[in-house]
Design a protein around this motif. Structure first.
Motif, PDB file in Angstrom:
ATOM      1  N   GLU A 113      10.330  71.177  96.153  1.00 28.47           N
ATOM      2  CA  GLU A 113      11.655  71.620  96.571  1.00 28.47           C
ATOM      3  C   GLU A 113      11.947  71.086  97.968  1.00 28.47           C
ATOM      4  OE1 GLU A 113      12.290  75.919  94.388  1.00 28.47           O
ATOM      5  OE2 GLU A 113      11.314  75.878  96.347  1.00 28.47           O
ATOM      6  N   PHE A 114      13.214  70.821  98.229  1.00 31.14           N
ATOM      7  CA  PHE A 114      13.639  70.344  99.540  1.00 31.14           C
ATOM      8  C   PHE A 114      15.113  70.653  99.669  1.00 31.14           C
ATOM      9  CE2 PHE A 114      13.244  66.849  96.469  1.00 31.14           C
ATOM     10  CZ  PHE A 114      14.581  66.612  96.232  1.00 31.14           C
ATOM     11  N   TYR A 115      15.673  70.318 100.809  1.00 28.04           N
ATOM     12  CA  TYR A 115      17.084  70.613 101.048  1.00 28.04           C
ATOM     13  C   TYR A 115      17.924  69.337 100.956  1.00 28.04           C
ATOM     14  CZ  TYR A 115      15.386  75.052 102.878  1.00 28.04           C
ATOM     15  OH  TYR A 115      14.773  76.275 103.003  1.00 28.04           O
ATOM     16  N   LYS A 116      19.112  69.508 100.396  1.00 29.12           N
ATOM     17  CA  LYS A 116      20.162  68.511 100.524  1.00 29.12           C
ATOM     18  C   LYS A 116      21.338  69.172 101.229  1.00 29.12           C
ATOM     19  CE  LYS A 116      19.196  65.467  96.588  1.00 29.12           C
ATOM     20  NZ  LYS A 116      19.769  64.815  95.387  1.00 29.12           N
ATOM     21  N   SER A 117      21.981  68.416 102.113  1.00 27.75           N
ATOM     22  CA  SER A 117      23.109  68.959 102.870  1.00 27.75           C
ATOM     23  C   SER A 117      24.318  68.063 102.680  1.00 27.75           C
ATOM     24  CB  SER A 117      22.771  69.079 104.360  1.00 27.75           C
ATOM     25  OG  SER A 117      21.728  70.016 104.567  1.00 27.75           O
ATOM     26  N   TYR A 118      25.440  68.688 102.344  1.00 27.24           N
ATOM     27  CA  TYR A 118      26.688  67.989 102.039  1.00 27.24           C
ATOM     28  C   TYR A 118      27.705  68.381 103.098  1.00 27.24           C
ATOM     29  CZ  TYR A 118      24.262  67.750  97.536  1.00 27.24           C
ATOM     30  OH  TYR A 118      23.330  67.552  96.545  1.00 27.24           O
ATOM     31  N   PHE A 119      28.206  67.404 103.848  1.00 27.49           N
ATOM     32  CA  PHE A 119      29.076  67.695 104.981  1.00 27.49           C
ATOM     33  C   PHE A 119      30.535  67.811 104.543  1.00 27.49           C
ATOM     34  CE2 PHE A 119      25.265  66.438 107.054  1.00 27.49           C
ATOM     35  CZ  PHE A 119      25.267  67.118 108.263  1.00 27.49           C
ATOM     36  N   LEU A 120      31.167  68.912 104.939  1.00 32.39           N
ATOM     37  CA  LEU A 120      32.577  69.153 104.647  1.00 32.39           C
ATOM     38  C   LEU A 120      33.442  68.393 105.648  1.00 32.39           C
ATOM     39  CD1 LEU A 120      32.271  72.992 103.987  1.00 32.39           C
ATOM     40  CD2 LEU A 120      32.607  71.195 102.276  1.00 32.39           C
ATOM     41  N   PRO A 121      34.736  68.226 105.365  1.00 34.97           N
ATOM     42  CA  PRO A 121      35.599  67.446 106.260  1.00 34.97           C
ATOM     43  C   PRO A 121      35.596  67.926 107.706  1.00 34.97           C
ATOM     44  CG  PRO A 121      36.698  67.782 104.178  1.00 34.97           C
ATOM     45  CD  PRO A 121      35.445  68.606 104.125  1.00 34.97           C
ATOM     46  N   GLY A 122      35.448  69.224 107.933  1.00 37.58           N
ATOM     47  CA  GLY A 122      35.444  69.740 109.300  1.00 37.58           C
ATOM     48  C   GLY A 122      34.132  69.550 110.029  1.00 37.58           C
ATOM     49  N   GLY A 123      33.107  69.054 109.338  1.00 34.76           N
ATOM     50  CA  GLY A 123      31.813  68.807 109.959  1.00 34.76           C
ATOM     51  C   GLY A 123      30.746  69.817 109.602  1.00 34.76           C
ATOM     52  N   ASP A 124      31.136  70.976 109.031  1.00 37.37           N
ATOM     53  CA  ASP A 124      30.144  71.950 108.606  1.00 37.37           C
ATOM     54  C   ASP A 124      29.361  71.408 107.410  1.00 37.37           C
ATOM     55  OD1 ASP A 124      30.942  73.721 110.529  1.00 37.37           O
ATOM     56  OD2 ASP A 124      32.267  74.865 109.214  1.00 37.37           O
ATOM     57  N   ALA A 125      28.124  71.871 107.278  1.00 35.81           N
ATOM     58  CA  ALA A 125      27.274  71.404 106.185  1.00 35.81           C
ATOM     59  C   ALA A 125      27.038  72.501 105.164  1.00 35.81           C
ATOM     60  CB  ALA A 125      25.935  70.908 106.733  1.00 35.81           C
ATOM     61  N   HIS A 179      43.088  70.744  96.593  1.00 33.12           N
ATOM     62  CA  HIS A 179      43.994  71.681  95.900  1.00 33.12           C
ATOM     63  C   HIS A 179      43.595  73.122  96.223  1.00 33.12           C
ATOM     64  CE1 HIS A 179      44.212  67.903  93.602  1.00 33.12           C
ATOM     65  NE2 HIS A 179      45.452  68.246  93.315  1.00 33.12           N
ATOM     66  N   GLN A 180      43.554  73.424  97.503  1.00 27.51           N
ATOM     67  CA  GLN A 180      43.053  74.720  97.941  1.00 27.51           C
ATOM     68  C   GLN A 180      43.912  75.882  97.456  1.00 27.51           C
ATOM     69  OE1 GLN A 180      41.912  74.874 102.104  1.00 27.51           O
ATOM     70  NE2 GLN A 180      41.306  72.719 102.109  1.00 27.51           N
ATOM     71  N   GLN A 181      45.176  75.612  97.151  1.00 28.57           N
ATOM     72  CA  GLN A 181      46.072  76.672  96.691  1.00 28.57           C
ATOM     73  C   GLN A 181      45.636  77.255  95.345  1.00 28.57           C
ATOM     74  OE1 GLN A 181      46.794  73.452  96.771  1.00 28.57           O
ATOM     75  NE2 GLN A 181      47.635  72.852  94.771  1.00 28.57           N
ATOM     76  N   VAL A 182      44.847  76.512  94.587  1.00 26.88           N
ATOM     77  CA  VAL A 182      44.362  76.998  93.292  1.00 26.88           C
ATOM     78  C   VAL A 182      43.348  78.136  93.475  1.00 26.88           C
ATOM     79  CG1 VAL A 182      43.077  76.319  91.212  1.00 26.88           C
ATOM     80  CG2 VAL A 182      44.794  74.778  92.170  1.00 26.88           C
ATOM     81  N   PHE A 183      42.756  78.209  94.664  1.00 28.51           N
ATOM     82  CA  PHE A 183      41.688  79.167  94.927  1.00 28.51           C
ATOM     83  C   PHE A 183      42.032  80.200  95.994  1.00 28.51           C
ATOM     84  CE2 PHE A 183      40.088  75.037  93.633  1.00 28.51           C
ATOM     85  CZ  PHE A 183      39.303  75.357  92.543  1.00 28.51           C
ATOM     86  N   ALA A 208      31.191  75.186  98.637  1.00 22.73           N
ATOM     87  CA  ALA A 208      32.249  74.410  99.277  1.00 22.73           C
ATOM     88  C   ALA A 208      33.590  75.116  99.175  1.00 22.73           C
ATOM     89  CB  ALA A 208      32.329  73.014  98.649  1.00 22.73           C
ATOM     90  N   ILE A 209      33.881  75.700  98.014  1.00 16.87           N
ATOM     91  CA  ILE A 209      35.153  76.404  97.821  1.00 16.87           C
ATOM     92  C   ILE A 209      35.197  77.662  98.684  1.00 16.87           C
ATOM     93  CG2 ILE A 209      36.486  77.742  96.132  1.00 16.87           C
ATOM     94  CD1 ILE A 209      35.578  75.632  94.037  1.00 16.87           C
ATOM     95  N   CYS A 210      34.104  78.409  98.720  1.00 19.62           N
ATOM     96  CA  CYS A 210      34.076  79.623  99.544  1.00 19.62           C
ATOM     97  C   CYS A 210      34.242  79.299 101.026  1.00 19.62           C
ATOM     98  CB  CYS A 210      32.760  80.376  99.332  1.00 19.62           C
ATOM     99  SG  CYS A 210      32.609  81.184  97.727  1.00 19.62           S
ATOM    100  N   ARG A 211      33.677  78.188 101.463  1.00 18.01           N
ATOM    101  CA  ARG A 211      33.730  77.830 102.879  1.00 18.01           C
ATOM    102  C   ARG A 211      35.072  77.222 103.276  1.00 18.01           C
ATOM    103  NH1 ARG A 211      28.268  76.698 104.480  1.00 18.01           N
ATOM    104  NH2 ARG A 211      29.018  75.703 106.393  1.00 18.01           N
ATOM    105  N   SER A 212      35.817  76.677 102.308  1.00 21.19           N
ATOM    106  CA  SER A 212      37.007  75.901 102.667  1.00 21.19           C
ATOM    107  C   SER A 212      38.306  76.389 102.052  1.00 21.19           C
ATOM    108  CB  SER A 212      36.811  74.430 102.260  1.00 21.19           C
ATOM    109  OG  SER A 212      35.680  73.869 102.880  1.00 21.19           O
ATOM    110  N   CYS A 213      38.265  77.143 100.955  1.00 21.76           N
ATOM    111  CA  CYS A 213      39.481  77.416 100.184  1.00 21.76           C
ATOM    112  C   CYS A 213      39.916  78.878 100.203  1.00 21.76           C
ATOM    113  CB  CYS A 213      39.298  76.956  98.738  1.00 21.76           C
ATOM    114  SG  CYS A 213      38.908  75.197  98.575  1.00 21.76           S
ATOM    115  N   SER A 214      39.202  79.754 100.888  1.00 17.73           N
ATOM    116  CA  SER A 214      39.597  81.148 101.121  1.00 17.73           C
ATOM    117  C   SER A 214      39.883  81.952  99.851  1.00 17.73           C
ATOM    118  CB  SER A 214      40.834  81.202 102.038  1.00 17.73           C
ATOM    119  OG  SER A 214      40.607  80.522 103.243  1.00 17.73           O
TER     120      SER A 214
END
Length: 326
Positions: free
Chosen positions: A114-126, A159-163, A181-187
């Motif tokens: 097991e290991f970690y993968k990190s995916y960076f969001l547009p604002g820079g958060d991972a 399409h953040q309005q969908v969420f 990603a949706i929880c962190r970015s789409c409220s």
């Protein structure tokens, strides 16, 4: 004192140093094949014997980055990555001590399954996720992130309005990339991750906690597609339902279609299914089965904003489902 602005001077191909470092960082933290890294910018500096500063910046954005200290990629990958940097640096003019120090940290270190993968969001958060080394392990494919989940996450960011302000149910959440990603970015007002495999659920709960998502806004539920009742689905009260990479086996697809029928009968949510089409016969059969269940579908065309590094030559399709009009 304010930090200096990043160097955005474009090279001859129109790529800035900041863009290069961002792309390099994104490839590193998801452990892409080394051949797919954007080496050309570095090669240009090697030709002019100015590689040391750039390699130092690469280290700060990869092995020396705080995310790597907390959520490191596999030991083997870091060892290969640093060895490749050293090989390329050897063509330059100035050896860099911190590069060899970083390699010394992983030489001889024991790797794990097991290991970690990190995916960076547009604002820079991972979004950092604990994943397995093998695509198939412990009898499931749900312990790694698949390309359709990355595409779905990118579509959600566009399409953040969908969420936003909605209760969202995700079917077959796997390790959780799209949902986090949706929880962190789409409220969303509430987000329900779901799966049925015990090991996947364990890993999913770990990843939800790693990314600071807590109840009651976010929950992880065991949801067996065969046994889920309309009453259970009504209790969840989803206004948006999503799933990615769940159409890969004819038997599983049939069970999924029956579940989607119950979901659409229990309420009228927006339902989106994102699939990597590996077997056209299986995927076509899934669509035909939808029609027999009284479910119409619309293929959502148009591109998505590139956020995450993955193979964009894959055949990925996103569809929206509706109750069949009478």
């Amino acid at each position: 004192m304010e930090p200096p602005e990043p160097d955005r001077t474009p090279d001859s191909a129109g790529t800035s140093k900041a863009d290069f470092l961002r792309d390099f960082q994104a490839c590193f933290f998801v452990m892409r094949r080394l051949a797919s890294f954007p080496w050309k910018f570095l090669e240009k500096d090697l030709e002019s014997c100015k590689s040391s500063d750039l390699i130092s910046d690469i280290l700060k954005h990869t092995c020396l980055h705080p995310v790597c200290r907390t959520f490191p990629p596999s030991v083997r990958f870091r060892r290969l990555f640093l060895s490749e940097l050293i090989r390329r640096e050897a063509a330059g003019c100035e050896p860099l001590d911190e590069l060899y120090d970083a390699l010394a940290e992983v030489v001889g270190a024991e790797d794990a399954v097991e290991f970690y993968k990190s995916y960076f969001l547009p604002g820079g958060d991972a979004v950092s996720l604990l994943e397995n080394a093998s695509l198939i392990s412990e009898g499931t494919t749900g312990l790694v992130t698949w390309e359709a989940a990355l595409y779905l996450a990118e579509w959600a960011l566009d399409h953040q309005q969908v969420f936003a302000g909605r209760t969202v149910l995700e079917l077959g959440s796997g390790v959780g990339l799209a949902g986090v990603a949706i929880c962190r970015s789409c409220s969303p007002s509430r987000y329900v991750f779901s799966d049925c495999h015990p090991r996947v659920l364990q890993k999913l709960r770990t990843n939800v906690q790693l990314n600071g998502l807590t109840s009651p806004v976010v929950g992880v539920e065991e949801l067996d597609w065969t046994d889920a009742t309309e009453g259970e689905l009504t209790r969840i009260g989803a206004e948006t339902v999503i799933a990615s990479d769940v159409v890969y086996d004819p038997v599983v697809a049939d069970i999924l279609v029956a579940l989607l029928g119950r979901i659409l009968r229990s309420s009228s949510p927006d339902v989106f299914i994102c699939s990597t089409v590996r077997n056209q016969e299986t995927y076509s059969s899934f669509k035909q089965r939808l029609g027999k269940e009284g479910i119409e579908h619309q293929v959502l065309t148009g591109g998505v904003t590139d956020v995450f590094p993955y193979n964009r030559d894959s055949s990925i399709e996103l569809i929206k489902l509706y109750k069949q009009s009478k």
